[in-house]
Design a protein around this motif. Structure first.
Motif: not given
Length: 121
Positions: A13-21, A75-78, A83-86, A108-115
Motif C-alpha cells: 500500500a505504501f509503494l502504490r502511493r508514489p506510483y499513483a501520485a 511486489f516481492r521482497k528481495e 522491495v522489487a516492483v514489476e 525500493w529501499t525504505i527506511r524509517a517510513g521514507l523512500v
C-alpha cells in the motif's frame, strides 16, 4: 543470501502511493514519501538525482518532454529486504504517440517510513 519474504500489505500500500501520485503529477505527495536526501535514478538522461529538490526538477523536465505512466504489477521482497516492483510502463510523446510500452523492475529501499533509494533494473 536470505530467504525471499512476502511483501506485507502495508508495504505494498505504501509503494502504490508514489506510483499513483507520479501518474497524477502530484509531485508534492510523491516527494513527501521520500527521504530529504533520496537517491533517485534519472531514467531519461542517465545518472542519479540526490535530494527531493533534484527529483522535483528532474520530473518537471521530464514532463515537458514525455508523458510516462507507470502501473505496479507485482511486489516481492528481495533477500536484502528491499522491495522489487514489476512495473508496466507506457511512455508517450506529448502528442500521445506511444514511444515505449514495456515492463521494468523498480527496486525500493525504505527506511524509517521514507523512500531512501530506488533503482531501475
Amino acid at each position: 543470501m536470505g530467504e525471499q519474504q512476502t511483501v506485507s500489505a502495508e508495504e505494498e500500500a505504501f509503494l502504490r502511493r508514489p506510483y499513483a501520485a507520479f501518474n497524477a503529477r502530484d509531485l508534492d505527495t510523491a516527494l513527501s514519501m521520500m527521504h530529504p536526501d533520496v537517491d533517485w535514478p534519472n531514467g531519461l538522461e542517465g545518472g542519479r538525482e540526490h535530494g527531493r529538490d533534484a527529483v522535483r526538477a528532474y520530473w518537471t523536465r521530464q514532463f515537458t518532454l514525455i508523458d510516462p505512466q507507470v502501473e505496479p504489477v507485482s511486489f516481492r521482497k528481495e533477500p536484502d529486504g528491499r522491495v522489487a516492483v514489476e512495473v508496466h510502463q507506457v511512455v508517450r510523446d506529448l502528442g500521445g504517440a506511444v514511444l515505449a510500452d514495456q515492463t521494468v523492475k523498480h527496486v525500493w529501499t525504505i527506511r524509517a517510513g521514507l523512500v531512501e533509494h530506488m533503482e531501475i533494473r
